[in-house]
Design an enzyme around this catalytic site. Structure first.
Site, PDB file in Angstrom:
ATOM      1  N   ARG A 102       0.877  -1.189   0.000  1.00 34.42           N
ATOM      2  CA  ARG A 102       0.000   0.000   0.000  1.00 34.42           C
ATOM      3  C   ARG A 102       0.904   1.225   0.000  1.00 34.42           C
ATOM      4  O   ARG A 102       1.688   1.423   0.942  1.00 34.42           O
ATOM      5  CB  ARG A 102      -0.900   0.001   1.234  1.00 34.42           C
ATOM      6  CG  ARG A 102      -1.583   1.348   1.463  1.00 34.42           C
ATOM      7  CD  ARG A 102      -2.693   1.319   2.492  1.00 34.42           C
ATOM      8  NE  ARG A 102      -3.841   0.617   1.977  1.00 34.42           N
ATOM      9  CZ  ARG A 102      -5.071   0.695   2.501  1.00 34.42           C
ATOM     10  NH1 ARG A 102      -5.288   1.442   3.561  1.00 34.42           N
ATOM     11  NH2 ARG A 102      -6.065   0.027   1.972  1.00 34.42           N
ATOM     12  N   GLN A 132      -9.792  -4.011  -3.431  1.00 33.53           N
ATOM     13  CA  GLN A 132     -11.117  -3.610  -2.962  1.00 33.53           C
ATOM     14  C   GLN A 132     -12.159  -3.856  -4.056  1.00 33.53           C
ATOM     15  O   GLN A 132     -13.271  -4.321  -3.784  1.00 33.53           O
ATOM     16  CB  GLN A 132     -11.105  -2.130  -2.579  1.00 33.53           C
ATOM     17  CG  GLN A 132     -12.437  -1.639  -2.066  1.00 33.53           C
ATOM     18  CD  GLN A 132     -12.820  -2.256  -0.732  1.00 33.53           C
ATOM     19  OE1 GLN A 132     -12.049  -2.191   0.219  1.00 33.53           O
ATOM     20  NE2 GLN A 132     -14.000  -2.856  -0.654  1.00 33.53           N
ATOM     21  N   ASP A 225     -17.324   6.780  -1.472  1.00 31.73           N
ATOM     22  CA  ASP A 225     -16.064   6.642  -0.744  1.00 31.73           C
ATOM     23  C   ASP A 225     -15.840   7.958  -0.002  1.00 31.73           C
ATOM     24  O   ASP A 225     -16.492   8.973  -0.288  1.00 31.73           O
ATOM     25  CB  ASP A 225     -14.925   6.367  -1.748  1.00 31.73           C
ATOM     26  CG  ASP A 225     -13.589   6.056  -1.062  1.00 31.73           C
ATOM     27  OD1 ASP A 225     -13.568   5.787   0.154  1.00 31.73           O
ATOM     28  OD2 ASP A 225     -12.556   6.091  -1.768  1.00 31.73           O
ATOM     29  N   CYS A 265     -16.239   1.182   0.524  1.00 31.14           N
ATOM     30  CA  CYS A 265     -15.047   0.394   0.873  1.00 31.14           C
ATOM     31  C   CYS A 265     -14.691   0.515   2.349  1.00 31.14           C
ATOM     32  O   CYS A 265     -13.991  -0.325   2.881  1.00 31.14           O
ATOM     33  CB  CYS A 265     -13.881   0.804  -0.013  1.00 31.14           C
ATOM     34  SG  CYS A 265     -13.306   2.498   0.250  1.00 31.14           S
ATOM     35  N   ARG A 293     -12.977  -8.927   1.265  1.00 35.62           N
ATOM     36  CA  ARG A 293     -11.553  -8.638   1.033  1.00 35.62           C
ATOM     37  C   ARG A 293     -10.722  -9.894   1.305  1.00 35.62           C
ATOM     38  O   ARG A 293      -9.804 -10.233   0.559  1.00 35.62           O
ATOM     39  CB  ARG A 293     -11.078  -7.489   1.939  1.00 35.62           C
ATOM     40  CG  ARG A 293     -11.640  -6.123   1.596  1.00 35.62           C
ATOM     41  CD  ARG A 293     -11.111  -5.588   0.267  1.00 35.62           C
ATOM     42  NE  ARG A 293      -9.669  -5.461   0.252  1.00 35.62           N
ATOM     43  CZ  ARG A 293      -8.985  -4.441   0.767  1.00 35.62           C
ATOM     44  NH1 ARG A 293      -9.636  -3.426   1.307  1.00 35.62           N
ATOM     45  NH2 ARG A 293      -7.670  -4.386   0.706  1.00 35.62           N
TER      46      ARG A 293
END
Ligand code: CP
Ligand code: NVA
Length: 309
Positions: A102, A132, A225, A265, A293
């Site tokens: 990430r 995701q 989001d 998400c 996930r």
């Protein structure tokens, strides 16, 4: 053999994406039966940004596959002191079965993947959040059947990683993707172009609109989001004003198809991008989405290892 990487949603062909989703469903049905990481083989999971779901689901998923999750925060590594991506890749790929990262720029993942002898997985970049997206597609499939031909409407920050992954990953699955946000927060033109090309092959479509009512009307899936993505906290932009009118609220849900589901998400900010009554209401699928996930990432790791060996 060259390793397969998953740093963008369209790194999987439509058929490969479907294979990963089908495997995820099988793994969800029998959680401890699949052990491609027996050894245990180690998967490095690197974080340059905060995380709850990604950290938890990768750590647990790698362990459930029989492997060892090595979770590293950037500040504790030599990368934080200037060691290059390339040198880090050369150290990790001799000892790990895969690298999950990430980070900020998509270019960093491209550099890692360009050099690594083992699969590199994008666990969120500024540009994309493809893991995701796989979880979202699995959730759609569980709730509504095949995503192909379904309409997904996304409201909010249309220039962020989720908007881009809804575009690329959604049309890859044959979805009609409507992206709706203010003019100053429009998607990356390169991602829009790639998505339109892909849609022409999959039967999906891309619609960009500034009109939230047009976007949500009749949609099968509503998604949103956070208005403030990781790393954007201090950019000085007045997002509250810009995104007013782009909330997923009860009116938006009422305009969607009667069977519509709501995705987010997470983490969610109730009263900002989504009304609490919608997030916590009966059409919300966000907790399945968060659990998924785990299942899609296990399937993805198993699939990438099988293809690259
Ligand atoms: N959805 C998601 O990626 O959550 P985290 O930031 O908590 O990992
Ligand atoms: N767009 C959000 C997603 C968080 C999972 C961010 O980048 O912070």
């Amino acid at each position: 053999m060259r390793p397969r990487h998953f740093i963008a949603d369209d790194d999987l062909t439509p058929q490969e994406q479907e294979e990963v989703l089908s495997t995820a469903l099988r793994m969800k049905g029998d959680r401890f039966a699949f052990r491609p990481l027996d050894g245990p083989r180690t998967v490095a999971v690197l974080f340059d940004k905060h995380s709850t779901r990604t950290r938890v689901s990768f750590a647990i998923g790698i362990a459930e596959l029989g492997g060892h999750p090595l979770v590293l925060d950037r500040d504790t590594t030599q990368m934080a002191r200037g060691e290059s991506v390339e040198d880090t890749a050369r150290v990790l790929d001799r000892q790990c079965a895969a690298i999950v990262w990430r980070t900020f720029g998509q270019d960093l993942l491209e550099r890692m993947a360009g050099l690594s002898a083992v699969p590199v997985i994008n666990a969120l970049s500024d540009l994309l959040h493809p893991c995701q997206m796989l979880a979202d597609l699995l959730t759609v499939r569980e709730r509504l059947g095949s995503p192909a031909g379904r309409t997904l409407a996304y409201l909010g920050d249309s220039n962020n990683n989720m908007a881009h992954s809804y575009l690329l990953g959604g049309v890859n699955a044959g979805m009609h993707v409507r992206i709706c946000g203010p003019a100053a927060y429009q998607p990356d033109p390169g991602i829009v172009e790639r998505s339109r090309e892909l849609a022409a092959r999959t039967g999906g479509s891309v619609t960009l609109t500034g009109d939230p009512v047009a976007a949500v009307t009749g949609a099968d899936v509503l998604a949103t989001d956070t208005w403030v993505s990781l790393g954007m906290e201090n950019d000085g932009r007045d997002r509250e004003t810009a995104f007013k009118g782009y909330q997923i609220d009860r009116d938006a849900l009422a305009a969607a198809a009667p069977h519509a589901i709501v995705l987010h998400c997470l983490p969610a900010y109730r009263g900002k991008e989504i009304e609490a009554e919608v997030l916590d209401g009966p059409q919300s699928a966000v907790w399945d989405e968060a659990e998924n996930r785990l299942h899609v990432q296990k399937a993805l790791i198993a699939w990438l290892l099988a293809k690259g060996e």
